[in-house]
Design a protein around this motif. Structure first.
Motif, PDB file in Angstrom:
ATOM      1  N   TYR A 137       3.976   4.120   3.007  1.00  0.00           N
ATOM      2  CA  TYR A 137       3.940   2.657   2.195  1.00  0.00           C
ATOM      3  C   TYR A 137       4.440   1.317   3.181  1.00  0.00           C
ATOM      4  CZ  TYR A 137       8.995   4.128   3.096  1.00  0.00           C
ATOM      5  OH  TYR A 137      10.161   4.655   3.727  1.00  0.00           O
ATOM      6  N   THR A 138       4.242   0.498   2.564  1.00  0.00           N
ATOM      7  CA  THR A 138       4.345  -0.763   3.182  1.00  0.00           C
ATOM      8  C   THR A 138       5.748  -1.279   3.198  1.00  0.00           C
ATOM      9  OG1 THR A 138       1.961  -1.766   2.542  1.00  0.00           O
ATOM     10  CG2 THR A 138       3.804  -3.221   3.248  1.00  0.00           C
ATOM     11  N   TRP A 139       6.263  -1.924   4.373  1.00  0.00           N
ATOM     12  CA  TRP A 139       7.628  -2.079   4.270  1.00  0.00           C
ATOM     13  C   TRP A 139       7.900  -3.548   4.721  1.00  0.00           C
ATOM     14  CZ3 TRP A 139      12.200   0.274   3.301  1.00  0.00           C
ATOM     15  CH2 TRP A 139      13.438  -0.341   4.117  1.00  0.00           C
ATOM     16  N   ARG A 140       8.729  -4.281   4.054  1.00  0.00           N
ATOM     17  CA  ARG A 140       8.939  -5.774   4.251  1.00  0.00           C
ATOM     18  C   ARG A 140      10.580  -6.038   3.681  1.00  0.00           C
ATOM     19  NH1 ARG A 140       5.541  -9.670   2.795  1.00  0.00           N
ATOM     20  NH2 ARG A 140       7.488 -11.150   2.790  1.00  0.00           N
ATOM     21  N   MET A 151       0.734  -1.138   0.091  1.00  0.00           N
ATOM     22  CA  MET A 151      -0.140   0.012   0.067  1.00  0.00           C
ATOM     23  C   MET A 151       0.875   1.305   0.110  1.00  0.00           C
ATOM     24  SD  MET A 151      -2.358   2.191   2.501  1.00  0.00           S
ATOM     25  CE  MET A 151      -0.824   2.500   3.650  1.00  0.00           C
ATOM     26  N   THR A 152       0.448   2.238  -0.927  1.00  0.00           N
ATOM     27  CA  THR A 152       1.311   3.535  -0.844  1.00  0.00           C
ATOM     28  C   THR A 152       0.206   4.452  -0.626  1.00  0.00           C
ATOM     29  OG1 THR A 152       3.001   2.636  -2.276  1.00  0.00           O
ATOM     30  CG2 THR A 152       2.598   5.069  -2.200  1.00  0.00           C
ATOM     31  N   GLN A 153       0.232   5.489   0.143  1.00  0.00           N
ATOM     32  CA  GLN A 153      -0.558   6.691   0.280  1.00  0.00           C
ATOM     33  C   GLN A 153       0.004   7.881   0.184  1.00  0.00           C
ATOM     34  OE1 GLN A 153      -2.816   6.806   3.978  1.00  0.00           O
ATOM     35  NE2 GLN A 153      -3.673   8.622   3.709  1.00  0.00           N
ATOM     36  N   VAL A 154      -0.145   9.013  -0.600  1.00  0.00           N
ATOM     37  CA  VAL A 154       0.475  10.148  -0.667  1.00  0.00           C
ATOM     38  C   VAL A 154      -0.572  11.439  -0.495  1.00  0.00           C
ATOM     39  CG1 VAL A 154       1.912  11.605  -2.163  1.00  0.00           C
ATOM     40  CG2 VAL A 154       2.260   9.219  -2.256  1.00  0.00           C
ATOM     41  N   GLU A 155      -0.239  12.150   0.163  1.00  0.00           N
ATOM     42  CA  GLU A 155      -0.746  13.650   0.413  1.00  0.00           C
ATOM     43  C   GLU A 155       0.071  14.576  -0.113  1.00  0.00           C
ATOM     44  OE1 GLU A 155      -2.976  14.585   3.881  1.00  0.00           O
ATOM     45  OE2 GLU A 155      -3.266  12.363   4.128  1.00  0.00           O
ATOM     46  N   ASP A 156       0.141  15.165  -1.208  1.00  0.00           N
ATOM     47  CA  ASP A 156       1.291  16.064  -1.824  1.00  0.00           C
ATOM     48  C   ASP A 156       1.693  17.182  -0.794  1.00  0.00           C
ATOM     49  OD1 ASP A 156       1.253  14.692  -4.233  1.00  0.00           O
ATOM     50  OD2 ASP A 156      -0.122  16.391  -5.339  1.00  0.00           O
ATOM     51  N   GLY A 157       2.855  17.168  -0.394  1.00  0.00           N
ATOM     52  CA  GLY A 157       3.579  18.150   0.352  1.00  0.00           C
ATOM     53  C   GLY A 157       3.323  17.944   1.710  1.00  0.00           C
ATOM     54  N   LYS A 158       2.651  16.824   2.181  1.00  0.00           N
ATOM     55  CA  LYS A 158       2.292  16.607   3.527  1.00  0.00           C
ATOM     56  C   LYS A 158       2.451  15.192   3.862  1.00  0.00           C
ATOM     57  CE  LYS A 158      -1.544  19.639   3.504  1.00  0.00           C
ATOM     58  NZ  LYS A 158      -2.832  20.204   3.839  1.00  0.00           N
ATOM     59  N   LYS A 159       2.354  14.145   3.195  1.00  0.00           N
ATOM     60  CA  LYS A 159       2.395  12.649   3.793  1.00  0.00           C
ATOM     61  C   LYS A 159       2.791  11.715   2.933  1.00  0.00           C
ATOM     62  CE  LYS A 159      -0.677   9.602   6.424  1.00  0.00           C
ATOM     63  NZ  LYS A 159      -2.107   9.575   6.980  1.00  0.00           N
ATOM     64  N   LEU A 160       3.576  10.783   3.330  1.00  0.00           N
ATOM     65  CA  LEU A 160       3.931   9.505   2.316  1.00  0.00           C
ATOM     66  C   LEU A 160       3.849   8.333   3.251  1.00  0.00           C
ATOM     67  CD1 LEU A 160       5.035   8.150  -0.184  1.00  0.00           C
ATOM     68  CD2 LEU A 160       7.160   8.722   0.565  1.00  0.00           C
TER      69      LEU A 160
END
Length: 80
Positions: free
Chosen positions: A12-15, A1-10
């Protein structure tokens, strides 16, 4: 899963390849006057516990502390 809010939030799934466990890392950026505050949240670390002490919560905390406080600062402010 990756979620981005421009200029505010990133987020992602890490494994790790060939190891059990999945987690999520979220980077949030906040304007703080003439500075920027970065908040990193790494969740579901317990999913890595069976991989040994190198995958402990304290090990992740130490790694992220180094990267945020030393490596990133040195990269962004190389002459200070």
């Amino acid at each position: 899963m990756t979620q981005v809010e421009d200029g505010k939030k990133l987020a992602y799934t890490w494994r790790y390849d060939n190891y059990p466990g999945n987690s999520e890392i979220t980077w949030e950026i906040f304007d703080n006057g003439d500075k920027t505050r970065v908040t990193l949240t790494h969740t579901d670390l317990e999913s890595f516990e069976e991989n040994g002490k190198d995958f402990s919560k304290d090990s992740f905390k130490g790694g992220w502390t180094y990267f945020l406080n030393d490596a990133l600062k040195g990269y962004l402010e190389p002459n200070t």
